[in-house]
Design an enzyme around this catalytic site. Structure first.
Site, short mmCIF file in Angstrom:
data_model
loop_
_atom_site.label_atom_id
_atom_site.label_comp_id
_atom_site.label_asym_id
_atom_site.label_seq_id
_atom_site.Cartn_x
_atom_site.Cartn_y
_atom_site.Cartn_z
N CYS A 150 0.93 -1.23 0.13
CA CYS A 150 0.03 0.08 -0.22
C CYS A 150 0.90 1.09 -0.01
O CYS A 150 1.93 1.20 0.44
CB CYS A 150 -1.02 0.16 1.25
SG CYS A 150 -1.93 -1.45 1.34
N ARG A 166 3.02 0.08 -5.24
CA ARG A 166 3.03 -0.53 -3.90
C ARG A 166 1.74 -1.25 -3.74
O ARG A 166 1.31 -1.80 -2.76
CB ARG A 166 3.05 0.40 -2.80
CG ARG A 166 4.55 1.28 -2.92
CD ARG A 166 4.44 2.04 -1.74
NE ARG A 166 4.65 1.57 -0.66
CZ ARG A 166 5.87 1.34 0.15
NH1 ARG A 166 6.94 1.49 -0.51
NH2 ARG A 166 5.79 0.85 1.46
N TRP A 188 -3.05 -2.43 -1.38
CA TRP A 188 -2.94 -3.82 -1.99
C TRP A 188 -3.52 -4.61 -0.71
O TRP A 188 -3.14 -4.76 0.29
CB TRP A 188 -1.60 -4.28 -2.18
CG TRP A 188 -1.09 -5.64 -2.73
CD1 TRP A 188 -1.18 -6.05 -3.77
CD2 TRP A 188 -1.10 -6.86 -1.78
NE1 TRP A 188 -0.92 -7.07 -3.94
CE2 TRP A 188 -0.76 -7.77 -2.80
CE3 TRP A 188 -0.81 -7.13 -0.41
CZ2 TRP A 188 -0.57 -9.06 -2.35
CZ3 TRP A 188 -0.50 -8.27 -0.08
CH2 TRP A 188 -0.31 -9.47 -0.98
N ASN A 222 -0.75 1.20 6.37
CA ASN A 222 0.22 0.35 5.31
C ASN A 222 0.72 -0.73 6.11
O ASN A 222 1.42 -0.73 6.96
CB ASN A 222 1.09 1.24 4.63
CG ASN A 222 2.34 0.46 3.98
OD1 ASN A 222 2.15 -0.57 3.93
ND2 ASN A 222 3.49 1.32 3.81
N GLY A 223 0.71 -2.16 5.72
CA GLY A 223 0.90 -3.27 6.54
C GLY A 223 -0.02 -3.76 7.25
O GLY A 223 -1.16 -3.92 6.76
N GLU A 236 13.72 -18.36 -13.61
CA GLU A 236 13.19 -16.84 -13.93
C GLU A 236 12.27 -17.01 -14.98
O GLU A 236 11.31 -15.84 -14.95
CB GLU A 236 14.50 -15.96 -13.89
CG GLU A 236 14.25 -14.52 -14.16
CD GLU A 236 13.41 -13.78 -13.07
OE1 GLU A 236 12.90 -14.31 -12.26
OE2 GLU A 236 13.17 -12.57 -13.63
N LYS A 282 8.52 -15.22 -14.93
CA LYS A 282 7.87 -13.81 -15.60
C LYS A 282 6.75 -14.36 -16.34
O LYS A 282 5.95 -13.44 -16.67
CB LYS A 282 9.11 -13.62 -16.85
CG LYS A 282 10.37 -12.70 -16.25
CD LYS A 282 10.09 -11.40 -15.83
CE LYS A 282 9.71 -11.58 -14.50
NZ LYS A 282 10.72 -11.24 -13.56
N GLU A 292 3.68 -14.67 -14.30
CA GLU A 292 3.49 -13.42 -13.57
C GLU A 292 2.57 -12.61 -14.42
O GLU A 292 1.72 -11.80 -14.01
CB GLU A 292 4.69 -12.92 -13.16
CG GLU A 292 4.63 -11.34 -12.82
CD GLU A 292 5.92 -10.97 -11.92
OE1 GLU A 292 6.10 -10.49 -11.07
OE2 GLU A 292 7.30 -11.47 -12.75
N HIS A 345 12.26 -37.85 -13.70
CA HIS A 345 12.04 -38.29 -12.27
C HIS A 345 10.57 -37.68 -12.01
O HIS A 345 10.26 -37.42 -10.78
CB HIS A 345 13.02 -37.69 -11.48
CG HIS A 345 14.29 -38.16 -11.54
ND1 HIS A 345 14.57 -39.44 -11.15
CD2 HIS A 345 15.39 -37.46 -11.88
CE1 HIS A 345 15.88 -39.70 -11.66
NE2 HIS A 345 16.49 -38.49 -12.04
N LYS A 380 4.55 -4.10 -6.87
CA LYS A 380 6.07 -4.22 -7.14
C LYS A 380 6.77 -4.23 -5.76
O LYS A 380 8.01 -4.92 -5.86
CB LYS A 380 6.25 -2.62 -7.84
CG LYS A 380 7.96 -2.30 -8.03
CD LYS A 380 8.00 -3.13 -9.30
CE LYS A 380 9.50 -3.09 -9.64
NZ LYS A 380 10.08 -4.15 -10.39
O1 M6R Z 1 12.07 -5.58 -4.32
P1 M6R Z 1 12.73 -6.98 -4.36
O2 M6R Z 1 13.59 -7.35 -5.24
O3 M6R Z 1 13.05 -7.36 -2.92
O4 M6R Z 1 11.35 -7.93 -4.54
C1 M6R Z 1 11.12 -9.19 -4.55
C2 M6R Z 1 10.11 -9.71 -5.41
O5 M6R Z 1 9.08 -9.27 -4.75
C3 M6R Z 1 10.13 -9.83 -6.90
O6 M6R Z 1 11.38 -9.91 -7.49
C4 M6R Z 1 9.03 -10.18 -7.64
O7 M6R Z 1 9.10 -11.64 -7.50
C5 M6R Z 1 8.90 -9.60 -9.04
N1 M6R Z 1 7.29 -9.38 -9.24
C6 M6R Z 1 9.29 -10.70 -9.98
O8 M6R Z 1 9.19 -9.87 -11.39
#
Ligand code: M6R
Length: 610
Positions: free
Chosen positions: A2, A27, A75, A99-100, A483, A487, A490, A506, A605
């Site tokens: 947030c 956020r 959020w 926030n939190g 990774e 991507k 996500e 396996h 983010k």
């Molecule tokens: O800000 P940070 O790098 O600590 O964030 C970690 C993850 O939340 C972040 O990498 C997340 O997995 C991304 N959305 C991936 O694209």
């Protein structure tokens, strides 16, 4: 998570709050709201489900006037993203954004209901509003005092800003686990979760520390620390650039950020390689001493940053000869672990505010690791302020929720560190020079991969009806496959998994049929022959193969295999290079599927809740 913005001024502040919220959307973006006290002392509150744009439209239709106010982009943690659950929350004359998470909100809620308070939302935040109202009514105290009394009753990690409609000359902010910064103006002051929100109005900031509570008026700032003692906090003149303002002609921030990788890597390398050798003198004299003692490296991070750490494990062990473990922060912080002797603790994070990563760093300090290091993209972040040693990635602001340039610059910094620590152990100068040579060649190599964009766009069309995808790699390409899967899932919402190619037989081989796309990362290296056998295992079962390889690989496209032949790259940096086409693939699949590329559903983010 947030985002919070507050303003106390002698001019209309609605636009300042809205602009701040737009800059904090990273956020959270499932609902947004704003409350302003009108010049006549009336509370005006507008809340909307969806992004800040919805709120902006509502306010454009019915403009608000007033000089004191607070705003929030959410959020959801407690309660769905509805208008009733959106902030600010109100208890009579008290207005709160938060926030939190308040962990003990349930007993507090029950206690307040027993006192006759009516809850209108399902949020934990509303308890703060009613607790403040109850305290002020009972104690007849100021808002500042009431916040100090209420904070003692709350458990959890949060940041909050509150106001009292009867006294529009004061805002009160409290930081306990989530960052808050005060922006200093002339005859006006501001509060936000991140300085980025306030850059249009000021460049002078006070960063609140853990446990701080601040009373903010137009001309004064009063702060008490976690022991309720008055304190002075340093004022900082920010030189941060907000370079996220526009998409520079790209359709999405993610696309822009993929294309920025050559320059981001160049910037990250600047002044860190001299005469072919790695120069990390920015770490200060103590670092050399620490580096010579290191017998083990513990890396802890989340999401993409974890994947970067996992890749570097291959490098620390094969190139620097230093044992390395990598763990997800939310696991590391809650398990009983055996600490290795002389272990360097490294956290990786784009934002530097990820709650689990921060908690892991604090735990590592308590546990007495040899030293702690943060590799981070935000110089003013909490992680950077709390780690003993800091290496910044110079990716520039990353706006897209899907991390791209932050990832490749993290890998760049990690590779520099591999060379530095390797030389403090048994690595030869020749290997160090091979590393620096490969790193310096990397920006141009990535420029070349980016020219494959339209070819990858065509490939993406074949994923449109897919529900699942498998990514395979071996060695340091296995975490690259992880990774790549992250991507794709996500931003395109296609279920994607990654496997070390040798693991196929396996279990996952059972998934293979002609509907299953299998994407293979196949750079030219010692493992390629082994990988070819794994590819044959998939082919024999009718899987659709998409192979990212190099021109010299000998792979040939046919009915069951599509080969994307990429130009030469140095073996040392192949993992970084092979990331780029998978980012483009995820981007184009998402584009075809019409998802929200920069702000995919349910995500944010910066993940500031655990
Ligand atoms: O800000 P940070 O790098 O600590 O964030 C970690 C993850 O939340 C972040 O990498 C997340 O997995 C991304 N959305 C991936 O694209």
């Amino acid at each position: 998570m947030c985002g919070i913005v507050g303003a106390i001024a002698k001019r209309d502040i609605a636009e300042i709050l809205l602009e701040g919220l737009k800059r904090l959307e990273y956020r959270g973006y499932d609902s947004a709201g704003l409350a302003i006290i009108s010049p006549e002392g009336q509370l005006q509150r507008v809340r909307r489900v969806g992004k800040v744009k919805e709120l902006q439209d509502a306010i454009d239709d019915n403009p608000l006037s007033g000089y004191t106010g607070i705003a929030h982009t959410r959020w959801a943690t407690h309660g769905e993203p509805t208008e009733l659950n959106a902030h600010p929350h109100v208890s009579d004359f008290i207005v709160v954004v938060h926030n939190g998470i308040i962990e003990n909100f349930e007993p507090l809620r029950e206690m307040l209901i027993a006192k006759g308070y009516q809850f209108r939302s399902e949020t934990d935040t509303e308890v703060i509003a009613h607790l403040l109202h109850d305290t002020i009514t009972k104690e007849q105290c100021s808002l500042f005092t009431a916040v100090q009394l209420v904070i003692r009753q709350l458990k959890g990690a949060y940041g909050t800003v509150v106001m009292d409609t009867r006294n529009p000359d004061v805002l009160v902010a409290a930081r306990s686990g989530s960052p808050l910064v005060i922006g200093l103006g002339v005859g006006e002051n501001f509060i936000a979760s991140d300085q980025l929100a306030l850059l249009p109005v000021t460049r002078r900031f006070i960063f609140l520390e853990e446990g701080d509570i601040a009373e903010v008026t137009r001309r004064n700032i009063k702060i008490v620390d976690k022991n309720y003692q008055l304190v002075e906090r340093e004022q900082i003149e920010s030189d941060i650039k907000y370079d996220a303002g526009d998409k520079a002609g790209f359709r999405h921030y993610m696309q822009k950020e993929i294309y920025e990788q050559p320059i981001a890597i160049k910037n990250t390398l600047e002044n860190r390689i001299k005469h072919g050798l790695v120069d990390l003198s920015e770490l200060g004299g103590q670092a050399e001493n620490i580096f010579s003692k290191i017998e083990h490296i513990q890396i802890v991070a989340c999401g993409t940053a974890y994947n970067a750490g996992f890749i570097s494990r291959y490098w620390f062990e094969s190139l620097a000869g230093i044992p390395c473990d990598v763990e997800i922060a939310s696991e590391f912080r809650y398990r009983k672990r055996a600490k290795r002797k002389n272990s360097l603790f490294i956290t990786l994070s784009q934002s530097g505010e990820t709650a689990d990563t921060l908690a892991a760093l604090r735990l590592a300090k308590e546990l007495g690791y040899l030293s702690t290091m943060a590799i981070c993209n935000v110089a003013t972040s909490t992680l950077v302020r709390e780690a003993d040693l800091v290496l910044l990635t110079k990716a520039g602001t990353e706006v897209g929720v899907a991390s791209t340039k932050a990832f490749t610059t993290q890998l760049t910094v990690l590779m520099l560190l591999v060379a530095k620590l390797g030389r403090a152990h048994n690595m030869s100068e020749q290997t160090e020079k091979a590393i620096t040579h490969a790193l310096q060649a990397l920006p141009n190599r990535i420029e070349q991969v980016l020219t494959f964009d339209s070819q990858i766009e065509k490939l993406a069309a074949r994923f449109i009806d897919k529900q699942h995808a498998l990514f395979l790699g071996r060695g340091d390409e296995y975490p690259i496959a992880m990774e790549a899967a992250l991507k794709l899932k996500e931003i395109s919402y296609i279920h994607a998994e990654a496997y070390a190619a040798g693991e196929l037989k396996h279990g996952p081989l059972a998934l293979i049929d002609k509907e299953m796309p299998v994407i293979v990362m196949a750079p030219t290296n010692d493992l390629q022959e082994k990988l070819k056998s794994n590819i044959e295992e998939v082919r024999a079962r009718g899987g659709q193969l998409y192979i990212f390889a190099q021109e010299d690989s000998g792979f040939v496209s046919d009915d069951s295999m599509t080969i994307i032949s990429l130009p030469h790259v140095e073996e040392i940096t192949a993992a970084i290079y092979f990331t780029v086409p998978t980012q483009l693939l995820a981007y184009h699949v998402a584009l075809i599927k019409g998802t929200d590329v920069d702000q995919p559903r349910n995500l944010a983010k910066s993940v500031t809740v655990e």
